[in-house]
Design a protein around this motif. Structure first.
Motif, PDB file in Angstrom:
ATOM      1  N   ALA A 169     -11.554  -5.605   3.140  1.00 50.08           N
ATOM      2  CA  ALA A 169     -10.624  -5.006   4.088  1.00 50.08           C
ATOM      3  C   ALA A 169      -9.352  -4.521   3.398  1.00 50.08           C
ATOM      4  CB  ALA A 169     -10.276  -6.002   5.188  1.00 50.08           C
ATOM      5  N   TYR A 170      -8.918  -5.217   2.331  1.00 50.77           N
ATOM      6  CA  TYR A 170      -7.699  -4.772   1.642  1.00 50.77           C
ATOM      7  C   TYR A 170      -7.870  -3.358   1.110  1.00 50.77           C
ATOM      8  CZ  TYR A 170      -3.653  -4.477  -1.375  1.00 50.77           C
ATOM      9  OH  TYR A 170      -2.471  -4.063  -1.960  1.00 50.77           O
ATOM     10  N   ARG A 171      -9.044  -3.036   0.583  1.00 46.25           N
ATOM     11  CA  ARG A 171      -9.278  -1.687   0.072  1.00 46.25           C
ATOM     12  C   ARG A 171      -9.173  -0.662   1.184  1.00 46.25           C
ATOM     13  NH1 ARG A 171     -13.232  -4.680  -2.573  1.00 46.25           N
ATOM     14  NH2 ARG A 171     -14.929  -3.838  -1.299  1.00 46.25           N
ATOM     15  N   PHE A 172      -9.627  -1.035   2.375  1.00 44.92           N
ATOM     16  CA  PHE A 172      -9.511  -0.135   3.523  1.00 44.92           C
ATOM     17  C   PHE A 172      -8.042   0.096   3.877  1.00 44.92           C
ATOM     18  CE2 PHE A 172      -9.133   0.921   7.959  1.00 44.92           C
ATOM     19  CZ  PHE A 172     -10.229   1.722   8.256  1.00 44.92           C
ATOM     20  N   TRP A 173      -7.291  -1.008   4.027  1.00 39.40           N
ATOM     21  CA  TRP A 173      -5.875  -0.863   4.390  1.00 39.40           C
ATOM     22  C   TRP A 173      -5.133  -0.045   3.332  1.00 39.40           C
ATOM     23  CZ3 TRP A 173      -7.334  -2.325   8.697  1.00 39.40           C
ATOM     24  CH2 TRP A 173      -7.826  -3.590   9.024  1.00 39.40           C
ATOM     25  N   HIS A 174      -5.416  -0.324   2.052  1.00 41.47           N
ATOM     26  CA  HIS A 174      -4.721   0.380   0.977  1.00 41.47           C
ATOM     27  C   HIS A 174      -5.035   1.868   0.998  1.00 41.47           C
ATOM     28  CE1 HIS A 174      -4.266   1.943  -3.168  1.00 41.47           C
ATOM     29  NE2 HIS A 174      -3.128   1.272  -3.087  1.00 41.47           N
ATOM     30  N   ARG A 175      -6.300   2.211   1.166  1.00 45.97           N
ATOM     31  CA  ARG A 175      -6.691   3.630   1.189  1.00 45.97           C
ATOM     32  C   ARG A 175      -6.051   4.350   2.370  1.00 45.97           C
ATOM     33  NH1 ARG A 175      -7.343   8.089  -1.351  1.00 45.97           N
ATOM     34  NH2 ARG A 175      -8.987   9.451  -0.552  1.00 45.97           N
ATOM     35  N   HIS A 176      -6.087   3.716   3.519  1.00 46.12           N
ATOM     36  CA  HIS A 176      -5.513   4.337   4.711  1.00 46.12           C
ATOM     37  C   HIS A 176      -4.018   4.595   4.535  1.00 46.12           C
ATOM     38  CE1 HIS A 176      -4.895   5.400   8.853  1.00 46.12           C
ATOM     39  NE2 HIS A 176      -4.152   4.332   9.099  1.00 46.12           N
ATOM     40  N   ALA A 177      -3.287   3.578   4.084  1.00 42.66           N
ATOM     41  CA  ALA A 177      -1.841   3.743   3.896  1.00 42.66           C
ATOM     42  C   ALA A 177      -1.545   4.780   2.827  1.00 42.66           C
ATOM     43  CB  ALA A 177      -1.208   2.398   3.532  1.00 42.66           C
ATOM     44  N   ALA A 178      -2.324   4.808   1.750  1.00 44.07           N
ATOM     45  CA  ALA A 178      -2.086   5.775   0.675  1.00 44.07           C
ATOM     46  C   ALA A 178      -2.279   7.199   1.164  1.00 44.07           C
ATOM     47  CB  ALA A 178      -3.020   5.491  -0.502  1.00 44.07           C
ATOM     48  N   ILE A 179      -3.291   7.436   1.973  1.00 45.07           N
ATOM     49  CA  ILE A 179      -3.527   8.784   2.505  1.00 45.07           C
ATOM     50  C   ILE A 179      -2.365   9.222   3.391  1.00 45.07           C
ATOM     51  CG2 ILE A 179      -4.983  10.074   4.122  1.00 45.07           C
ATOM     52  CD1 ILE A 179      -7.359   8.459   2.939  1.00 45.07           C
ATOM     53  N   LEU A 180      -1.882   8.323   4.235  1.00 45.61           N
ATOM     54  CA  LEU A 180      -0.775   8.676   5.124  1.00 45.61           C
ATOM     55  C   LEU A 180       0.515   8.889   4.346  1.00 45.61           C
ATOM     56  CD1 LEU A 180      -1.490   6.312   8.148  1.00 45.61           C
ATOM     57  CD2 LEU A 180      -2.088   8.724   7.885  1.00 45.61           C
ATOM     58  N   LEU A 181       0.763   8.072   3.331  1.00 45.43           N
ATOM     59  CA  LEU A 181       1.960   8.243   2.515  1.00 45.43           C
ATOM     60  C   LEU A 181       1.912   9.575   1.764  1.00 45.43           C
ATOM     61  CD1 LEU A 181       2.222   4.605   1.183  1.00 45.43           C
ATOM     62  CD2 LEU A 181       4.038   5.790   2.431  1.00 45.43           C
TER      63      LEU A 181
ATOM     64  N   GLU B   8      -0.569   5.822  -4.211  1.00 41.53           N
ATOM     65  CA  GLU B   8      -1.364   4.642  -4.529  1.00 41.53           C
ATOM     66  C   GLU B   8      -0.462   3.435  -4.781  1.00 41.53           C
ATOM     67  OE1 GLU B   8      -4.860   4.400  -4.765  1.00 41.53           O
ATOM     68  OE2 GLU B   8      -4.751   6.332  -3.736  1.00 41.53           O
ATOM     69  N   VAL B   9       0.607   3.655  -5.560  1.00 44.10           N
ATOM     70  CA  VAL B   9       1.540   2.558  -5.851  1.00 44.10           C
ATOM     71  C   VAL B   9       2.312   2.168  -4.597  1.00 44.10           C
ATOM     72  CG1 VAL B   9       3.625   1.919  -7.121  1.00 44.10           C
ATOM     73  CG2 VAL B   9       1.749   3.085  -8.305  1.00 44.10           C
ATOM     74  N   LEU B  10       2.823   3.150  -3.871  1.00 45.62           N
ATOM     75  CA  LEU B  10       3.617   2.856  -2.674  1.00 45.62           C
ATOM     76  C   LEU B  10       2.791   2.120  -1.621  1.00 45.62           C
ATOM     77  CD1 LEU B  10       5.759   6.089  -2.224  1.00 45.62           C
ATOM     78  CD2 LEU B  10       6.440   3.898  -3.207  1.00 45.62           C
ATOM     79  N   SER B  11       1.505   2.413  -1.560  1.00 45.00           N
ATOM     80  CA  SER B  11       0.645   1.712  -0.610  1.00 45.00           C
ATOM     81  C   SER B  11       0.553   0.230  -0.958  1.00 45.00           C
ATOM     82  CB  SER B  11      -0.749   2.347  -0.602  1.00 45.00           C
ATOM     83  OG  SER B  11      -1.594   1.692   0.330  1.00 45.00           O
ATOM     84  N   HIS B  12       0.414  -0.082  -2.247  1.00 48.59           N
ATOM     85  CA  HIS B  12       0.408  -1.489  -2.656  1.00 48.59           C
ATOM     86  C   HIS B  12       1.750  -2.157  -2.330  1.00 48.59           C
ATOM     87  CE1 HIS B  12      -3.456  -1.907  -4.582  1.00 48.59           C
ATOM     88  NE2 HIS B  12      -3.245  -0.900  -5.408  1.00 48.59           N
TER      89      HIS B  12
END
Length: 203
Positions: free
Chosen positions: A138-150, A160-164
């Motif tokens: 699930a972490y990979r899902f949350w990270h990918r989703h946030a990275a796309i929106l950012l 990618e960094v800001l999502s982490h």
């Protein structure tokens, strides 16, 4: 900027095919674990107690779930899949159709609801071993989703960094400290302020 059309896929931890008896045992174990955790607290419940309450052998329990962190991950699976489904196909702004900054704020709000409602389980699943949080699907899902929106909200940023960085603010250990020291609502406001700052375009 509207929906980004992100190529996300629902991440499921449950096997696609499961024998009927195995599925029944799984549900009995999870129901017993959920009841015991709610009654006594996660730290005060042993795997032996879960096996006895579920009416299954200890060997079966350990083979299927490994330890209490495995039980925590399994108990969270349905809640995580529900949130993933709402991100993928639910109504805006959490689901598709809203501007990226609004979707990110809606995601953080929804994730905080999930996190604080199940803080003990999330903490156990994330801290079972060093780096456990980052190995959970699930972490990979949350990270990918946030990275796309950012990336959509701030073209050219290192999404990618800001999502982490953003997800670090909603880790269970951090959330637990913030809730204890600042209270849940103040913690929510601060984390949402961070999310807003991350999607604010640079001048």
């Amino acid at each position: 900027m509207a929906d980004t059309g992100e190529p996300l896929e629902l991440l499921r931890s449950r096997p696609a095919q499961e024998r009927a008896d195995a599925a029944r045992n799984r549900e009995k174990v999870l129901a017993a674990a959920a009841a015991l955790f709610a009654e006594k607290g996660i730290e005060d419940v042993s795997m032996d107690a879960v096996a006895a309450a579920a009416g299954v052998g200890k060997g079966t329990l350990f083979r299927r779930f490994g330890d209490k962190s495995g039980l925590a991950v399994a108990l969270l699976d349905e809640r995580e899949r529900d949130l993933q489904e709402r991100v993928l196909s639910g109504p805006a702004p959490l689901g598709p159709g809203a501007p990226a900054p609004e979707r990110l704020t809606a995601f953080v709000e929804a994730y905080l609801d999930y996190l604080f409602d199940h803080l003990g389980l999330v903490r156990m699943s994330e801290t079972a071993s060093p780096g456990a949080r980052y190995r959970i699907g699930a972490y990979r899902f949350w990270h990918r989703h946030a990275a796309i929106l950012l990336a959509a909200a701030r073209p050219g940023c290192d999404a990618e960094v800001l999502s982490h960085v953003l997800l670090a603010a909603v880790g269970a250990e951090v959330a637990g400290v913030l809730q204890e020291e600042c209270g849940r609502e103040r913690a929510r406001r601060g984390i949402l302020e961070l999310a807003g700052a991350l999607v604010r375009p640079e001048r």
